[in-house]
Scaffold this motif. Structure first.
Motif, mmCIF file in Angstrom:
data_model
loop_
_atom_site.group_PDB
_atom_site.id
_atom_site.type_symbol
_atom_site.label_atom_id
_atom_site.label_comp_id
_atom_site.label_asym_id
_atom_site.label_seq_id
_atom_site.Cartn_x
_atom_site.Cartn_y
_atom_site.Cartn_z
ATOM 1 N N GLN A 213 0.826 -1.194 0.000
ATOM 2 C CA GLN A 213 0.000 0.000 0.000
ATOM 3 C C GLN A 213 0.866 1.251 0.000
ATOM 4 O O GLN A 213 1.866 1.337 0.709
ATOM 5 C CB GLN A 213 -0.912 0.029 1.236
ATOM 6 N N LEU A 214 0.449 2.213 -0.827
ATOM 7 C CA LEU A 214 1.098 3.511 -0.796
ATOM 8 C C LEU A 214 0.510 4.310 0.363
ATOM 9 O O LEU A 214 -0.699 4.306 0.573
ATOM 10 C CB LEU A 214 0.872 4.256 -2.116
ATOM 11 N N VAL A 215 1.349 4.967 1.122
ATOM 12 C CA VAL A 215 0.868 5.714 2.279
ATOM 13 C C VAL A 215 1.312 7.164 2.190
ATOM 14 O O VAL A 215 2.360 7.476 1.638
ATOM 15 C CB VAL A 215 1.380 5.096 3.609
ATOM 16 N N ASN A 216 0.481 8.031 2.741
ATOM 17 C CA ASN A 216 0.807 9.454 2.858
ATOM 18 C C ASN A 216 1.268 9.683 4.293
ATOM 19 O O ASN A 216 0.454 9.701 5.219
ATOM 20 C CB ASN A 216 -0.420 10.299 2.521
ATOM 21 N N VAL A 217 2.561 9.837 4.475
ATOM 22 C CA VAL A 217 3.137 9.911 5.823
ATOM 23 C C VAL A 217 2.574 11.094 6.601
ATOM 24 O O VAL A 217 2.292 10.987 7.803
ATOM 25 C CB VAL A 217 4.677 10.003 5.742
ATOM 26 N N SER A 218 2.390 12.238 5.946
ATOM 27 C CA SER A 218 1.892 13.416 6.647
ATOM 28 C C SER A 218 0.467 13.210 7.156
ATOM 29 O O SER A 218 0.121 13.613 8.276
ATOM 30 C CB SER A 218 1.948 14.646 5.735
ATOM 31 N N LEU A 219 -0.390 12.533 6.367
ATOM 32 C CA LEU A 219 -1.756 12.251 6.805
ATOM 33 C C LEU A 219 -1.771 11.224 7.933
ATOM 34 O O LEU A 219 -2.580 11.322 8.865
ATOM 35 C CB LEU A 219 -2.604 11.753 5.633
ATOM 36 N N LEU A 220 -0.877 10.241 7.868
ATOM 37 C CA LEU A 220 -0.789 9.251 8.943
ATOM 38 C C LEU A 220 -0.341 9.912 10.247
ATOM 39 O O LEU A 220 -0.865 9.601 11.321
ATOM 40 C CB LEU A 220 0.172 8.133 8.560
ATOM 41 N N ALA A 221 0.619 10.824 10.142
ATOM 42 C CA ALA A 221 1.086 11.541 11.339
ATOM 43 C C ALA A 221 -0.031 12.391 11.928
ATOM 44 O O ALA A 221 -0.216 12.451 13.154
ATOM 45 C CB ALA A 221 2.287 12.419 10.983
ATOM 46 N N LEU A 222 -0.804 13.030 11.050
ATOM 47 C CA LEU A 222 -1.946 13.831 11.511
ATOM 48 C C LEU A 222 -2.977 12.943 12.197
ATOM 49 O O LEU A 222 -3.511 13.296 13.252
ATOM 50 C CB LEU A 222 -2.575 14.553 10.315
ATOM 51 N N GLY A 223 -3.246 11.783 11.626
ATOM 52 C CA GLY A 223 -4.195 10.855 12.213
ATOM 53 C C GLY A 223 -3.763 10.396 13.592
ATOM 54 O O GLY A 223 -4.589 10.285 14.513
ATOM 55 N N PHE A 224 -2.467 10.132 13.738
ATOM 56 C CA PHE A 224 -1.941 9.705 15.041
ATOM 57 C C PHE A 224 -2.130 10.791 16.090
ATOM 58 O O PHE A 224 -2.619 10.532 17.199
ATOM 59 C CB PHE A 224 -0.452 9.359 14.926
ATOM 60 N N VAL A 225 -1.757 12.023 15.764
ATOM 61 C CA VAL A 225 -1.843 13.131 16.720
ATOM 62 C C VAL A 225 -3.290 13.397 17.119
ATOM 63 O O VAL A 225 -3.600 13.543 18.307
ATOM 64 C CB VAL A 225 -1.203 14.404 16.127
ATOM 65 N N VAL A 226 -4.177 13.447 16.135
ATOM 66 C CA VAL A 226 -5.588 13.743 16.414
ATOM 67 C C VAL A 226 -6.220 12.641 17.267
ATOM 68 O O VAL A 226 -6.933 12.922 18.235
ATOM 69 C CB VAL A 226 -6.377 13.922 15.103
ATOM 70 N N SER A 227 -5.956 11.386 16.922
ATOM 71 C CA SER A 227 -6.538 10.278 17.694
ATOM 72 C C SER A 227 -5.977 10.237 19.113
ATOM 73 O O SER A 227 -6.719 9.962 20.069
ATOM 74 C CB SER A 227 -6.294 8.939 16.988
ATOM 75 N N ALA A 228 -4.675 10.499 19.278
ATOM 76 C CA ALA A 228 -4.063 10.466 20.604
ATOM 77 C C ALA A 228 -4.621 11.560 21.509
ATOM 78 O O ALA A 228 -5.007 11.309 22.653
ATOM 79 C CB ALA A 228 -2.548 10.609 20.482
ATOM 80 N N ILE A 229 -4.680 12.792 20.991
ATOM 81 C CA ILE A 229 -5.172 13.915 21.793
ATOM 82 C C ILE A 229 -6.651 13.738 22.127
ATOM 83 O O ILE A 229 -7.069 13.913 23.278
ATOM 84 C CB ILE A 229 -4.945 15.256 21.054
#
Length: 266
Positions: A213-229
């Protein structure tokens, strides 16, 4: 996925993982109802990592204490401090871990329909309401877990594999049904989430390994931060809210959502 979809889905994961409303159901329903493309396994990994990091951060002091007591209970071969609770987290995870591995494919293919989510939302919402009523009437709730409690809660947690049931909802329900205090019920449920989320992460990573799978690292990082907070804020908010209003707002939400979904598919 775009930035808006990433934020929405990460918020859903973070807000619903620890509320008794089923994160898996909402993550299935929102893309279906909005006709969004599947978010992909990579996204599932990072948002689960976000919620896992939130609960570990919130309970870090307790986790250290439980780990200390757990280690010394093995060395001394006797109950030390809160070692029984630590053993409970470990042993209570075994049933759902085995069921998840054995029935992973059938769960993914057969239990993700809107109809099943609707009925599970309703049934387990009613059960949560009954457990809340029972807990309120209990004049002497217990502040420690027994081995029978651990076995019962562990077996009930396997029902969380049904989308719409809610892992936190079913474990809190089970804890209150056996007579544990509301505070301990929430605490035990949230601690149980740590190995369960970790196991689900391992299974997702195994699937991801076999898929290119091709991944968008910046979107994954955003998803991590938003879900964690959002998950951390939810834990703090939920614990404080339960002390004042109890479980009934979540019961009403589940019943409303379940009826809405049934009307949607009729």
């Amino acid at each position: 996925m775009d930035i808006f979809q990433t934020i929405v889905l990460a918020l859903i994961q973070g807000l619903s993982e620890f509320l008794p409303i089923s994160s898996s159901a909402h993550l299935i329903l929102v893309p279906k109802l909005t006709h969004w493309t599947d978010q992909g396994l990579g996204f599932d990994v990072v948002v689960h990592m976000g919620t896992l990091s939130a609960v570990i951060f919130y309970y870090q002091a307790m986790i250290k204490s439980l780990s200390f007591d757990f280690y010394h209970s093995i060395i001394k071969r006797q109950t030390i401090g809160q070692s029984k609770l630590a053993w409970g987290v470990l042993l209570g995870t075994i049933p759902v871990g085995l069921a998840g591995v054995l029935f992973k494919d059938s769960i993914a293919s057969d239990l993700r329909s809107v109809e099943i989510i609707a009925y599970a939302t309703l049934v387990f919402g009613v059960l949560l309401g009954f457990a809340s009523w029972f807990n309120h009437r209990n004049k002497s709730p217990r502040s420690t877990v027994s081995w029978v409690d651990i076995a019962f809660v562990g077996m009930m947690q396997t029902l969380a594999l049904i989308p719409g049931s809610s892992r936190s909802g079913i474990t809190i329900t089970a804890c209150m049904l056996v007579g544990l205090s509301r505070k301990l019920s929430i605490q035990f449920s949230f601690l149980l989430s740590i190995p369960v989320i970790s196991l689900s992460l391992i299974l997702i990573l195994i699937d991801l390994y076999h898929q290119a799978q091709l991944v968008n690292v910046s979107l994954l990082a955003l998803g991590f931060v938003v879900s964690a907070i959002s998950a951390y804020v939810t834990i703090v908010f939920f614990i404080k809210l339960i002390d004042t209003v109890g479980m009934m707002p979540f019961v009403f939400y589940r019943l409303t959502l379940g009826v809405f979904l049934l009307l949607l598919i009729l």
